[in-house]
Design a protein around this motif. Structure first.
Motif, PDB file in Angstrom:
ATOM      1  N   SER A 183      49.334  -6.734 -11.682  1.00  0.00           N
ATOM      2  CA  SER A 183      49.309  -7.772 -10.647  1.00  0.00           C
ATOM      3  C   SER A 183      47.867  -7.857 -10.173  1.00  0.00           C
ATOM      4  O   SER A 183      47.318  -6.866  -9.685  1.00  0.00           O
ATOM      5  CB  SER A 183      50.239  -7.419  -9.491  1.00  0.00           C
ATOM      6  OG  SER A 183      50.202  -8.431  -8.489  1.00  0.00           O
ATOM      7  N   VAL A 184      47.234  -9.021 -10.355  1.00  0.00           N
ATOM      8  CA  VAL A 184      45.798  -9.126 -10.119  1.00  0.00           C
ATOM      9  C   VAL A 184      45.455 -10.368  -9.306  1.00  0.00           C
ATOM     10  O   VAL A 184      46.252 -11.307  -9.193  1.00  0.00           O
ATOM     11  CB  VAL A 184      45.019  -9.179 -11.457  1.00  0.00           C
ATOM     12  CG1 VAL A 184      45.353  -7.981 -12.331  1.00  0.00           C
ATOM     13  CG2 VAL A 184      45.287 -10.482 -12.197  1.00  0.00           C
ATOM     14  N   GLU A 185      44.231 -10.346  -8.765  1.00  0.00           N
ATOM     15  CA  GLU A 185      43.639 -11.519  -8.133  1.00  0.00           C
ATOM     16  C   GLU A 185      42.555 -12.017  -9.094  1.00  0.00           C
ATOM     17  O   GLU A 185      41.479 -11.423  -9.184  1.00  0.00           O
ATOM     18  CB  GLU A 185      43.044 -11.161  -6.772  1.00  0.00           C
ATOM     19  CG  GLU A 185      44.096 -10.719  -5.765  1.00  0.00           C
ATOM     20  CD  GLU A 185      43.486 -10.278  -4.441  1.00  0.00           C
ATOM     21  OE1 GLU A 185      42.239 -10.229  -4.349  1.00  0.00           O
ATOM     22  OE2 GLU A 185      44.242  -9.998  -3.499  1.00  0.00           O
ATOM     23  N   PRO A 186      42.818 -13.080  -9.852  1.00  0.00           N
ATOM     24  CA  PRO A 186      41.883 -13.511 -10.898  1.00  0.00           C
ATOM     25  C   PRO A 186      40.627 -14.153 -10.310  1.00  0.00           C
ATOM     26  O   PRO A 186      40.690 -14.867  -9.306  1.00  0.00           O
ATOM     27  CB  PRO A 186      42.703 -14.532 -11.687  1.00  0.00           C
ATOM     28  CG  PRO A 186      43.653 -15.097 -10.688  1.00  0.00           C
ATOM     29  CD  PRO A 186      44.004 -13.953  -9.775  1.00  0.00           C
ATOM     30  N   LEU A 187      39.496 -13.887 -10.967  1.00  0.00           N
ATOM     31  CA  LEU A 187      38.219 -14.454 -10.522  1.00  0.00           C
ATOM     32  C   LEU A 187      37.703 -15.503 -11.500  1.00  0.00           C
ATOM     33  O   LEU A 187      37.509 -16.655 -11.134  1.00  0.00           O
ATOM     34  CB  LEU A 187      37.183 -13.340 -10.351  1.00  0.00           C
ATOM     35  CG  LEU A 187      35.767 -13.778  -9.957  1.00  0.00           C
ATOM     36  CD1 LEU A 187      35.780 -14.454  -8.593  1.00  0.00           C
ATOM     37  CD2 LEU A 187      34.813 -12.579  -9.968  1.00  0.00           C
ATOM     38  N   ARG A 188      37.455 -15.119 -12.752  1.00  0.00           N
ATOM     39  CA  ARG A 188      36.903 -16.037 -13.734  1.00  0.00           C
ATOM     40  C   ARG A 188      37.343 -15.645 -15.143  1.00  0.00           C
ATOM     41  O   ARG A 188      37.646 -14.475 -15.408  1.00  0.00           O
ATOM     42  CB  ARG A 188      35.366 -16.021 -13.709  1.00  0.00           C
ATOM     43  CG  ARG A 188      34.733 -16.674 -12.496  1.00  0.00           C
ATOM     44  CD  ARG A 188      34.895 -18.182 -12.482  1.00  0.00           C
ATOM     45  NE  ARG A 188      34.108 -18.772 -11.424  1.00  0.00           N
ATOM     46  CZ  ARG A 188      34.514 -18.879 -10.161  1.00  0.00           C
ATOM     47  NH1 ARG A 188      35.709 -18.392  -9.817  1.00  0.00           N
ATOM     48  NH2 ARG A 188      33.743 -19.461  -9.254  1.00  0.00           N
ATOM     49  N   LEU A 189      37.332 -16.622 -16.040  1.00  0.00           N
ATOM     50  CA  LEU A 189      37.455 -16.383 -17.474  1.00  0.00           C
ATOM     51  C   LEU A 189      36.054 -16.365 -18.073  1.00  0.00           C
ATOM     52  O   LEU A 189      35.221 -17.215 -17.740  1.00  0.00           O
ATOM     53  CB  LEU A 189      38.284 -17.481 -18.141  1.00  0.00           C
ATOM     54  CG  LEU A 189      39.795 -17.437 -17.926  1.00  0.00           C
ATOM     55  CD1 LEU A 189      40.419 -18.749 -18.373  1.00  0.00           C
ATOM     56  CD2 LEU A 189      40.416 -16.268 -18.678  1.00  0.00           C
ATOM     57  N   VAL A 190      35.787 -15.398 -18.936  1.00  0.00           N
ATOM     58  CA  VAL A 190      34.489 -15.279 -19.595  1.00  0.00           C
ATOM     59  C   VAL A 190      34.719 -15.332 -21.100  1.00  0.00           C
ATOM     60  O   VAL A 190      35.568 -14.602 -21.625  1.00  0.00           O
ATOM     61  CB  VAL A 190      33.773 -13.965 -19.203  1.00  0.00           C
ATOM     62  CG1 VAL A 190      32.466 -13.826 -19.969  1.00  0.00           C
ATOM     63  CG2 VAL A 190      33.517 -13.927 -17.696  1.00  0.00           C
ATOM     64  N   CYS A 191      33.965 -16.201 -21.784  1.00  0.00           N
ATOM     65  CA  CYS A 191      34.130 -16.369 -23.225  1.00  0.00           C
ATOM     66  C   CYS A 191      32.922 -15.816 -23.958  1.00  0.00           C
ATOM     67  O   CYS A 191      31.779 -16.078 -23.574  1.00  0.00           O
ATOM     68  CB  CYS A 191      34.315 -17.846 -23.568  1.00  0.00           C
ATOM     69  SG  CYS A 191      34.451 -18.172 -25.335  1.00  0.00           S
ATOM     70  N   SER A 192      33.163 -15.034 -25.009  1.00  0.00           N
ATOM     71  CA  SER A 192      32.100 -14.525 -25.861  1.00  0.00           C
ATOM     72  C   SER A 192      32.503 -14.750 -27.305  1.00  0.00           C
ATOM     73  O   SER A 192      33.345 -14.033 -27.843  1.00  0.00           O
ATOM     74  CB  SER A 192      31.882 -13.027 -25.608  1.00  0.00           C
ATOM     75  OG  SER A 192      30.958 -12.488 -26.508  1.00  0.00           O
ATOM     76  N   ARG A 193      31.910 -15.803 -27.908  1.00  0.00           N
ATOM     77  CA  ARG A 193      32.257 -16.180 -29.265  1.00  0.00           C
ATOM     78  C   ARG A 193      33.771 -16.384 -29.373  1.00  0.00           C
ATOM     79  O   ARG A 193      34.313 -17.280 -28.761  1.00  0.00           O
ATOM     80  CB  ARG A 193      31.723 -15.157 -30.264  1.00  0.00           C
ATOM     81  CG  ARG A 193      30.185 -15.087 -30.244  1.00  0.00           C
ATOM     82  CD  ARG A 193      29.621 -14.169 -31.314  1.00  0.00           C
ATOM     83  NE  ARG A 193      28.160 -14.124 -31.217  1.00  0.00           N
ATOM     84  CZ  ARG A 193      27.393 -13.361 -31.980  1.00  0.00           C
ATOM     85  NH1 ARG A 193      27.939 -12.578 -32.887  1.00  0.00           N
ATOM     86  NH2 ARG A 193      26.078 -13.383 -31.836  1.00  0.00           N
ATOM     87  N   ALA A 194      34.477 -15.542 -30.138  1.00  0.00           N
ATOM     88  CA  ALA A 194      35.903 -15.754 -30.340  1.00  0.00           C
ATOM     89  C   ALA A 194      36.761 -14.945 -29.369  1.00  0.00           C
ATOM     90  O   ALA A 194      37.971 -14.917 -29.498  1.00  0.00           O
ATOM     91  CB  ALA A 194      36.284 -15.388 -31.777  1.00  0.00           C
TER      92      ALA A 194
ATOM     93  N   ARG B 107      48.853 -16.803  -2.596  1.00  0.00           N
ATOM     94  CA  ARG B 107      47.421 -17.062  -2.591  1.00  0.00           C
ATOM     95  C   ARG B 107      46.694 -15.914  -1.902  1.00  0.00           C
ATOM     96  O   ARG B 107      47.281 -15.170  -1.114  1.00  0.00           O
ATOM     97  CB  ARG B 107      47.103 -18.384  -1.899  1.00  0.00           C
ATOM     98  CG  ARG B 107      47.698 -19.599  -2.617  1.00  0.00           C
ATOM     99  CD  ARG B 107      47.334 -20.892  -1.897  1.00  0.00           C
ATOM    100  NE  ARG B 107      47.943 -22.041  -2.539  1.00  0.00           N
ATOM    101  CZ  ARG B 107      47.403 -22.714  -3.537  1.00  0.00           C
ATOM    102  NH1 ARG B 107      46.216 -22.337  -4.005  1.00  0.00           N
ATOM    103  NH2 ARG B 107      48.010 -23.752  -4.074  1.00  0.00           N
ATOM    104  N   PHE B 108      45.386 -15.801  -2.200  1.00  0.00           N
ATOM    105  CA  PHE B 108      44.606 -14.701  -1.635  1.00  0.00           C
ATOM    106  C   PHE B 108      43.240 -15.205  -1.200  1.00  0.00           C
ATOM    107  O   PHE B 108      42.756 -16.249  -1.667  1.00  0.00           O
ATOM    108  CB  PHE B 108      44.443 -13.568  -2.659  1.00  0.00           C
ATOM    109  CG  PHE B 108      43.743 -13.991  -3.924  1.00  0.00           C
ATOM    110  CD1 PHE B 108      42.350 -13.955  -4.028  1.00  0.00           C
ATOM    111  CD2 PHE B 108      44.464 -14.440  -5.032  1.00  0.00           C
ATOM    112  CE1 PHE B 108      41.698 -14.340  -5.184  1.00  0.00           C
ATOM    113  CE2 PHE B 108      43.817 -14.835  -6.202  1.00  0.00           C
ATOM    114  CZ  PHE B 108      42.435 -14.781  -6.269  1.00  0.00           C
ATOM    115  N   ASP B 109      42.616 -14.479  -0.310  1.00  0.00           N
ATOM    116  CA  ASP B 109      41.247 -14.774   0.108  1.00  0.00           C
ATOM    117  C   ASP B 109      40.287 -14.178  -0.910  1.00  0.00           C
ATOM    118  O   ASP B 109      40.466 -13.032  -1.344  1.00  0.00           O
ATOM    119  CB  ASP B 109      40.959 -14.195   1.492  1.00  0.00           C
ATOM    120  CG  ASP B 109      41.787 -14.876   2.586  1.00  0.00           C
ATOM    121  OD1 ASP B 109      42.051 -16.091   2.446  1.00  0.00           O
ATOM    122  OD2 ASP B 109      42.171 -14.195   3.559  1.00  0.00           O
TER     123      ASP B 109
END
Length: 333
Positions: free
Chosen positions: A186-197, A228-230
């Motif tokens: 169970s997480v509070e997501p921040l960002r998706l990061v892509c590196s090649r594949a 929702r979260f702060d």
């Protein structure tokens, strides 16, 4: 009739432009996007404001959702509709889109097939001068995508995670670690990061009370999500560098720093962000920070960079390389 049609296309082109051509400082129904006043559009098109209003009505009849706001701060703006209307692209935009479709990212399930279909539609309507430019670039460009053999990522998973990041909504998912161990998170997501594949989710783990990096292809969402979260303070200003350090160094028991006798720019052509973190020293050398599960793998990894190097740390890696050298000497007689 021809003049009216040409004017409608010009009006549509202006409304589709949310960047430099639009008057700065004007925002309309889109919340932050720039809008055009009737007088400004009339001046650009060389017609009266009344003609602009009639042309806007014609665009609406054709299915384009043109929003209008009255008042001194109001204006016209093209919004999102229920269906995708035709887009007007200038020459450079059309070439950029065609090349982007040709170099579609690997690792996302269905994206390559969808890109081929979209590219076929675009190339069918490209003028000859642009088709020749795109064909020439395609003929003499080779994407490094043939060696991807990792698991494909469900685009719906990426979309679901991206929406949760945007809406600041907690996410629940099943996760399969590198060693196959399964867990519920169970997480509070921040960002998706892509590196090649590879795609990674940076998130605050509510059970471990710390920032974690998760491979997106190992995530199986378990809705419902929420609440929702702060937002918290991010773990780093450079999230790309943060993920690179986490997956190439921090995840391993054995870590090393070696001096590569090559510039950081050239080293980056051979060493991906998931294989190590590069730090420039001068124009002819750089530091490689990397890791592996064992010294054997670490030694081979450093050797396979193909560059001359010096081990800075750990000393155990120097001794391991000496042992490997002696073994090779004996094998070669």
């Amino acid at each position: 009739m021809l003049e009216t049609s040409a004017r409608l296309l010009r009006l549509l082109s202006l409304l589709q432009t949310h960047g430099g051509l639009a008057p700065p400082g004007r925002s309309g129904a889109g919340g932050g996007r720039r809008s055009w006043s009737g007088a400004e559009l009339a001046e650009r098109l060389g017609v009266t404001p009344r003609t602009v209003r009639r042309d806007v009505d014609r665009l609406r009849e054709l299915g384009y959702p043109v929003h209008s706001v009255s008042g001194t701060a109001g204006g016209y703006q093209l919004g999102a509709g229920a269906e995708l209307p035709p887009l007007l692209l200038d020459d450079e935009e059309a070439v950029a889109v065609a090349l982007g479709l040709r170099m579609a990212p690997v690792g996302i399930e269905g994206v390559e097939e969808s890109s081929v279909r979209a590219l076929a539609k675009l190339e069918q309507v490209l003028p000859d001068r642009l088709r020749r430019r795109v064909s020439t670039l395609n003929a003499y460009t080779v994407p490094m995508t043939g060696n991807h053999s990792g698991p494909a990522i469900d685009p719906h998973v990426l979309t679901e995670l991206a929406h949760a990041c945007r809406d600041r909504q907690r996410v629940r998912f099943a996760y399969r670690a590198h060693d196959g161990e399964a867990s519920r998170r169970s997480v509070e997501p921040l960002r998706l990061v892509c590196s090649r594949a590879r795609w990674y989710l940076v998130a605050w783990d509510l059970d471990r009370m710390d920032w974690r990096t998760f491979r997106a292809d190992r995530i199986t969402p378990k809705p419902p999500h929420g609440p929702r979260f702060d937002p918290r303070e991010p773990p780093a200003d450079d999230l790309g560098g943060y993920v690179s350090e986490r997956v190439s160094i921090a995840a391993y028991a054995q870590r090393a720093t070696v001096l590569l006798k090559v510039s950081a720019e050239r080293a980056a052509e051979h060493i991906s962000p998931t294989a190590g973190v590069l730090e420039a020293v001068d124009e002819e050398s750089c530091l490689l920070h990397t890791g592996a599960h064992t010294l054997d793998v670490l030694a081979v990894h450093v050797l396979l960079t193909g560059f001359d190097f010096e081990v800075r740390e750990p000393l155990a890696l120097r001794g391991h390389l000496t042992t490997m050298r002696d073994r090779l000497d004996r094998a070669l007689g």
